[in-house]
Write an enzyme that holds these catalytic residues in place. Structure first.
Site, PDB file in Angstrom:
ATOM      1  N   VAL A 101       0.848  -1.191   0.000  1.00 24.45           N
ATOM      2  CA  VAL A 101       0.000   0.000   0.000  1.00 24.45           C
ATOM      3  C   VAL A 101       0.884   1.242   0.000  1.00 24.45           C
ATOM      4  O   VAL A 101       1.731   1.409   0.891  1.00 24.45           O
ATOM      5  CB  VAL A 101      -0.919   0.024   1.245  1.00 24.45           C
ATOM      6  CG1 VAL A 101      -1.888   1.189   1.164  1.00 24.45           C
ATOM      7  CG2 VAL A 101      -1.646  -1.294   1.397  1.00 24.45           C
ATOM      8  N   SER A 102       0.722   2.120  -0.980  1.00 22.42           N
ATOM      9  CA  SER A 102       1.435   3.396  -1.047  1.00 22.42           C
ATOM     10  C   SER A 102       2.949   3.163  -0.966  1.00 22.42           C
ATOM     11  O   SER A 102       3.524   2.491  -1.827  1.00 22.42           O
ATOM     12  CB  SER A 102       0.920   4.309   0.066  1.00 22.42           C
ATOM     13  OG  SER A 102       1.336   5.646  -0.111  1.00 22.42           O
ATOM     14  N   TRP A 103       3.634   3.696   0.052  1.00 26.08           N
ATOM     15  CA  TRP A 103       5.067   3.455   0.223  1.00 26.08           C
ATOM     16  C   TRP A 103       5.357   1.955   0.254  1.00 26.08           C
ATOM     17  O   TRP A 103       6.338   1.491  -0.330  1.00 26.08           O
ATOM     18  CB  TRP A 103       5.514   4.120   1.523  1.00 26.08           C
ATOM     19  CG  TRP A 103       6.954   3.978   1.898  1.00 26.08           C
ATOM     20  CD1 TRP A 103       7.980   4.838   1.600  1.00 26.08           C
ATOM     21  CD2 TRP A 103       7.528   2.919   2.678  1.00 26.08           C
ATOM     22  NE1 TRP A 103       9.156   4.370   2.136  1.00 26.08           N
ATOM     23  CE2 TRP A 103       8.905   3.198   2.801  1.00 26.08           C
ATOM     24  CE3 TRP A 103       7.010   1.765   3.272  1.00 26.08           C
ATOM     25  CZ2 TRP A 103       9.772   2.362   3.511  1.00 26.08           C
ATOM     26  CZ3 TRP A 103       7.867   0.932   3.974  1.00 26.08           C
ATOM     27  CH2 TRP A 103       9.226   1.235   4.092  1.00 26.08           C
ATOM     28  N   GLY A 105       3.844  -0.243  -1.335  1.00 22.62           N
ATOM     29  CA  GLY A 105       3.740  -0.781  -2.681  1.00 22.62           C
ATOM     30  C   GLY A 105       5.090  -0.829  -3.373  1.00 22.62           C
ATOM     31  O   GLY A 105       5.369  -1.745  -4.160  1.00 22.62           O
ATOM     32  N   THR A 127      -0.063   3.125  -5.290  1.00 21.84           N
ATOM     33  CA  THR A 127       1.393   3.236  -5.253  1.00 21.84           C
ATOM     34  C   THR A 127       1.917   3.654  -6.619  1.00 21.84           C
ATOM     35  O   THR A 127       1.147   4.012  -7.510  1.00 21.84           O
ATOM     36  CB  THR A 127       2.024   1.925  -4.759  1.00 21.84           C
ATOM     37  OG1 THR A 127       3.404   2.127  -4.490  1.00 21.84           O
ATOM     38  CG2 THR A 127       1.843   0.803  -5.761  1.00 21.84           C
TER      39      THR A 127
END
Length: 285
Positions: A101-103, A105, A127
């Protein structure tokens, strides 16, 4: 009924990691979660509860976050990827599916690239490919560069609509509930996470990711504009893109809608990507 989470703090070469495992059934490959920057594992537990209770799930706090110790020196995604593999060894897991998820990812991409034998399928949520990304608005990025929203919950509630978008723009109670689950370890761990991603990009090796990949994007994501997720889906050979009508944290705000998409992807049997299929033998009469 879903099984309760089992929390453990383990030590790998002097680095303590706080882990949480939700036991599941053996017919499903366990799911390993790489969380977002500054995010302790409690923030992702509502999403886990929305998944099939038969699915075993592994979550952990990266170094410098939540209940994991803060290293004295910075690290890179390649080092974290190796640490995640060591953690799986310690917890007695072989192959897993991975969601980032996000970072997280970016870390999930690195893990799938560095340890392909350990990663069966890959899910990338909100991401990007790192330094090659199309950035969000400068105001949003400036706020993301500071750990203040994790250290000062009232500030996190105030800026949540602007940085997370989607449901956070419409429901002020979401930001309050989110802030209540935050467990900060201080500024240094956050800065180490920022350093891990500094200059990092996967753009030059995304085409070598062979795992079936599910790309999930929010259509109102101020941090990761949708074009970045389209780029990932375009560059990864065996991938599919789903766009969610929400913001950056759709895994939490739309958990009930996103969980079935993820479970269908994890349960279907798909062949690895074949870039250069060979001509089959001619059939005789």
């Amino acid at each position: 009924m879903s099984q309760p989470f089992r929390f453990r703090t383990i030590d790998i070469d002097g680095q303590t990691l706080r882990t949480a495992v939700r036991p599941g059934k053996s017919h499903l490959t366990p799911l390993l979660i790489f969380n977002g920057i500054g995010a302790n594992l409690e923030l992702v537990l509502p999403f886990v509860r929305a998944l099939d209770p038969d699915l075993e799930v592994i979550a952990f706090d990266v170094p410098g976050v939540g209940g994991s110790s803060t290293p004295s020196r910075p690290y890179r995604f390649s080092g974290l990827s190796k640490l995640a593999a060591r953690m799986l060894d310690y917890l007695d897991y072989g192959q897993v599916n991975a969601i980032g998820v996000s970072w997280g990812g970016a870390l999930a991409q690195q893990f799938a690239h560095d340890h392909p034998e350990r990663c069966k399928k890959l899910i990338l949520a909100a991401t990007s490919a790192g330094a090659a990304m199309i950035p969000g608005k400068p105001k949003v990025l400036w706020r993301m560069a500071s750990p203040r929203r994790y250290i000062q919950p009232s500030y996190g509630v105030k800026i949540a609509p602007d940085i997370y978008g989607g449901s956070f723009r419409r429901d002020p109670n979401l930001a309050t509930a989110h802030a209540a689950k935050v467990r900060s370890s201080g500024k240094l761990g956050y800065y180490w996470q920022l350093f891990a991603g500094m200059g990092w990009t996967s753009i030059h090796w995304l085409h070598r990711i062979r795992q079936p990949t599910l790309v999930l994007a929010g259509d109102d994501d101020p941090i990761i504009p949708l074009v970045n997720m389209r780029l990932l889906a375009w560059r990864i050979p065996n991938s599919e893109l789903h766009v969610i009508d929400d913001g950056h944290l759709f895994l939490v705000t739309r958990a009930e809608a996103v969980a079935p998409i993820i479970m269908r992807f994890l349960q279907e049997e798909r062949q690895p990507a074949v870039m250069h299929p060979q001509q089959g033998p001619a059939r005789g009469h």
